[in-house]
Design an enzyme around this catalytic site. Structure first.
Site, short mmCIF file in Angstrom:
data_model
loop_
_atom_site.label_atom_id
_atom_site.label_comp_id
_atom_site.label_asym_id
_atom_site.label_seq_id
_atom_site.Cartn_x
_atom_site.Cartn_y
_atom_site.Cartn_z
N SER A 63 17.93 5.90 -0.50
CA SER A 63 16.69 4.98 -0.89
C SER A 63 16.41 5.75 -2.25
O SER A 63 15.77 5.10 -3.08
CB SER A 63 15.43 5.32 0.30
OG SER A 63 15.67 4.58 1.25
N PHE B 261 6.93 -3.75 2.84
CA PHE B 261 7.92 -4.52 2.25
C PHE B 261 9.17 -4.48 1.95
O PHE B 261 9.30 -3.07 1.36
CB PHE B 261 7.19 -4.73 0.71
CG PHE B 261 7.73 -5.94 -0.07
CD1 PHE B 261 8.00 -7.15 0.06
CD2 PHE B 261 8.60 -5.39 -1.21
CE1 PHE B 261 8.35 -8.03 -0.81
CE2 PHE B 261 9.28 -6.15 -2.12
CZ PHE B 261 9.19 -7.54 -1.91
N GLU C 45 19.06 4.12 -4.76
CA GLU C 45 18.47 2.77 -5.18
C GLU C 45 17.35 2.43 -5.68
O GLU C 45 17.22 1.46 -6.71
CB GLU C 45 18.47 2.12 -3.40
CG GLU C 45 19.92 2.03 -3.09
CD GLU C 45 19.85 1.86 -1.32
OE1 GLU C 45 21.16 1.89 -0.92
OE2 GLU C 45 18.75 1.75 -0.79
N HIS D 295 11.55 2.01 7.06
CA HIS D 295 11.82 2.02 5.55
C HIS D 295 10.72 2.41 4.90
O HIS D 295 9.43 2.34 5.37
CB HIS D 295 12.26 0.42 5.24
CG HIS D 295 13.66 0.07 5.49
ND1 HIS D 295 14.11 -0.13 6.65
CD2 HIS D 295 14.72 -0.10 4.66
CE1 HIS D 295 15.28 -0.57 6.63
NE2 HIS D 295 15.77 -0.24 5.23
N PRO D 296 10.92 3.27 3.59
CA PRO D 296 9.77 3.60 2.92
C PRO D 296 9.13 2.54 2.10
O PRO D 296 9.74 1.57 1.79
CB PRO D 296 10.54 4.65 1.99
CG PRO D 296 11.89 4.06 1.74
CD PRO D 296 12.16 3.47 3.10
N ALA E 296 15.95 -5.34 -1.05
CA ALA E 296 17.07 -4.61 -1.52
C ALA E 296 17.42 -4.61 -2.90
O ALA E 296 17.81 -5.42 -3.70
CB ALA E 296 18.60 -5.41 -0.70
N VAL E 297 16.79 -3.17 -3.50
CA VAL E 297 16.57 -3.21 -4.57
C VAL E 297 17.75 -3.20 -5.58
O VAL E 297 17.55 -3.15 -7.07
CB VAL E 297 15.64 -1.76 -5.13
CG1 VAL E 297 14.32 -2.18 -4.30
CG2 VAL E 297 16.20 -0.76 -4.61
#
Length: 165
Positions: free
Chosen positions: A81, A116, A84, A68-69, A119-120
């Protein structure tokens, strides 16, 4: 949106092609989830993705988390991503906000060894920053489980966007 009938009829390769990017750079999750077909509901499909992740060994889980970025990064992101993070206002941060995210990302990765995960979708940048500030004080084991739980939320959001009820 794709219906369950079409999803259940897909070959394994077609299923991975359609859903392999639900788990960030980790098509093995879709491969495992697809083996649980046929799905009776979208929720059952989402559960299969979560079961695949939670059933994996810790090394595979960690690799997925690390795929994940960072949030609010200027790095190249996947289409999901990008969409989101833009929806949460992370693509239009002030210089001060960007510096705060950059600092938190660096401190978090130094403490836990992975980015970190949050889920935005549906969140604001203030909500994300508040969670960041709170979670950076968690124990490594608590935060690893939080990261897995957030990845599962990401699965849900992405599959809800792609799979018809």
């Amino acid at each position: 949106m794709t219906g369950l009938g079409d999803i259940n009829a897909m070959t394994p390769a077609d299923f991975i092609a359609a859903f392999g990017d639900v788990a960030e750079h980790s098509p093995w999750v879709a491969r495992e989830a697809g083996a649980a077909r046929p799905f009776d509901s979208r929720d059952q499909m989402i559960s299969a993705f979560e079961t695949a992740l939670r059933g994996a060994n810790r090394g595979a889980q960690l690799a997925l988390i690390r795929a994940h970025p960072d949030l609010a990064t200027r790095a190249r992101l996947t289409d999901d991503s990008t969409r989101e993070q833009a929806g949460a206002g992370l693509s239009s941060l002030s210089a001060e906000e960007f510096a705060r995210f950059t600092d938190l990302n660096a401190r978090y990765k130094a403490r836990f060894g992975f980015p970190f995960i949050f889920a935005v979708k549906g969140a604001t940048k203030q909500m994300i920053l508040e969670s960041f500030e709170a979670r950076i004080h968690n124990s490594p084991e608590t935060e690893f489980e939080m990261a897995i739980a957030q990845v599962c939320r990401i699965f849900r959001f992405r599959l809800e966007d792609r799979v018809a009820l």
